[in-house]
Design a protein around this motif. Structure first.
Motif, mmCIF file in Angstrom:
data_model
loop_
_atom_site.group_PDB
_atom_site.id
_atom_site.type_symbol
_atom_site.label_atom_id
_atom_site.label_comp_id
_atom_site.label_asym_id
_atom_site.label_seq_id
_atom_site.Cartn_x
_atom_site.Cartn_y
_atom_site.Cartn_z
ATOM 1 N N UNK B 36 35.567 6.239 43.095
ATOM 2 C CA UNK B 36 35.865 5.782 44.447
ATOM 3 C C UNK B 36 34.562 5.395 45.130
ATOM 4 N N UNK B 37 34.685 4.468 46.041
ATOM 5 C CA UNK B 37 33.557 4.038 46.865
ATOM 6 C C UNK B 37 33.856 4.468 48.289
ATOM 7 N N UNK B 38 32.879 5.124 48.933
ATOM 8 C CA UNK B 38 33.115 5.661 50.266
ATOM 9 C C UNK B 38 32.014 5.205 51.190
ATOM 10 N N UNK B 39 32.361 4.258 52.071
ATOM 11 C CA UNK B 39 31.398 3.771 53.063
ATOM 12 C C UNK B 39 31.427 4.688 54.268
ATOM 13 N N UNK B 40 30.300 4.776 54.938
ATOM 14 C CA UNK B 40 30.183 5.614 56.130
ATOM 15 C C UNK B 40 31.240 5.225 57.158
ATOM 16 N N UNK B 41 31.877 6.230 57.737
ATOM 17 C CA UNK B 41 32.885 6.053 58.790
ATOM 18 C C UNK B 41 34.169 5.393 58.294
ATOM 19 N N UNK B 45 37.729 4.503 48.798
ATOM 20 C CA UNK B 45 38.508 3.364 48.298
ATOM 21 C C UNK B 45 38.417 3.368 46.772
ATOM 22 N N UNK B 46 39.563 3.271 46.117
ATOM 23 C CA UNK B 46 39.583 3.334 44.655
ATOM 24 C C UNK B 46 38.869 2.139 44.026
ATOM 25 N N UNK B 47 38.033 2.436 43.033
ATOM 26 C CA UNK B 47 37.389 1.391 42.237
ATOM 27 C C UNK B 47 38.074 1.279 40.876
ATOM 28 N N UNK B 48 38.090 2.404 40.153
ATOM 29 C CA UNK B 48 38.638 2.391 38.798
ATOM 30 C C UNK B 48 39.361 3.705 38.504
ATOM 31 N N UNK B 85 25.889 -0.511 49.651
ATOM 32 C CA UNK B 85 25.458 0.792 50.166
ATOM 33 C C UNK B 85 26.680 1.625 50.519
ATOM 34 N N UNK B 86 26.795 2.775 49.886
ATOM 35 C CA UNK B 86 27.958 3.651 50.055
ATOM 36 C C UNK B 86 27.718 4.894 49.215
ATOM 37 N N UNK B 108 24.192 5.662 47.555
ATOM 38 C CA UNK B 108 23.366 4.499 47.242
ATOM 39 C C UNK B 108 22.970 3.770 48.516
ATOM 40 N N UNK B 109 21.682 3.504 48.652
ATOM 41 C CA UNK B 109 21.187 2.676 49.762
ATOM 42 C C UNK B 109 20.489 1.471 49.159
#
Lengths: 114, 112
Positions: B36-41, B45-48, B85-86, B108-109
């Motif tokens: 999953x990818x998780x952006x600030x605020x 969100x599912x990736x794979x 970035x997330x 990751x930034x």
């Protein structure tokens, strides 16, 4: 927008109180999951419902309970609240019951217990 | 106790760099591995989702591989962009139920 809705967005309450968090899954999804995200902790699985029935249980405290209604929305009830219950609570949904389906997360409810 | 470890905890790269992260999970009772990818605020969100040993999945510049025998998965990002970035979370599914055990993520930034 994942299609999963959660209310309320924020909740501030006092120790000893009881609150109810609500989640509506994506259209067509039968499974609902509840997760807790505390400071410095990863997402902790609490409980899963599938089509109205409890399917899997994680580290959910006895003071917490959940249910899924016939219209598939779910509620997480937290009672006798303690300061340590302050966290971000996510609901997620998926089309099936198994772990092979991706989960769609709602925006979360931030609970602050004072 | 089933544990999912992710490394590194955080990563700072320049725009255009390629990068990869590791997720380690128990090799027994494997059912599925999620990224999953998780952006600030925002919310995760599912990736794979991968279920078979040797699975490789790709979405744009992001790809993932799975080794269930040794209990690890790699996530690769080719040509990182600032919008990548997330925090990237992996989650292990130990059984046929939907309960997932999440790692703490790799943050990751990406600097422009």
């Amino acid at each position: 927008d994942s299609g999963v809705t959660q209310t309320p967005k924020h909740l501030i309450t006092a120790t000893g109180q009881r609150v109810t968090l609500r989640c509506s899954p994506r259209s067509g999804d039968l499974s609902v999951y509840w997760y807790q995200q505390s400071l410095d902790q990863g997402l902790q699985f609490l409980i899963q419902y599938y089509n109205g029935e409890e399917r899997a249980k994680g580290n959910i405290l006895e003071r917490f309970s959940a249910q899924q209604f016939p219209d598939l929305h779910s509620e997480l009830n937290l009672s006798s609240l303690e300061l340590g219950d302050s966290a971000l609570y996510f609901c997620a949904s998926s089309v099936g019951a198994s772990g092979s389906k991706e989960q769609y997360f709602g925006p979360g409810t931030r609970l602050t217990v004072t | 106790i089933l544990n999912v470890e992710q490394s590194p905890q955080s990563l700072h790269v320049q725009e255009g760099d390629s990068t990869n992260f590791t997720c380690s999970f128990p090799s027994s009772n494997f059912y599925a591995l999620h990224w999953y990818r998780w952006e600030t605020a925002k919310s995760p969100e599912a990736l794979f989702v991968m279920t078979l040993n040797g699975d490789e999945k790709k979405k744009g510049r992001i790809s993932a591989t799975l080794n269930t025998k040794e209990g690890y998965s790699y996530l690769y990002i080719k040509g990182s962009q600032p919008e990548d970035s997330a925090t990237y979370l992996c989650a292990f599914g130990p059984g046929s139920q939907g309960n997932l055990i999440f790692g703490k993520g790799t943050k990751l930034s990406v600097k422009p």
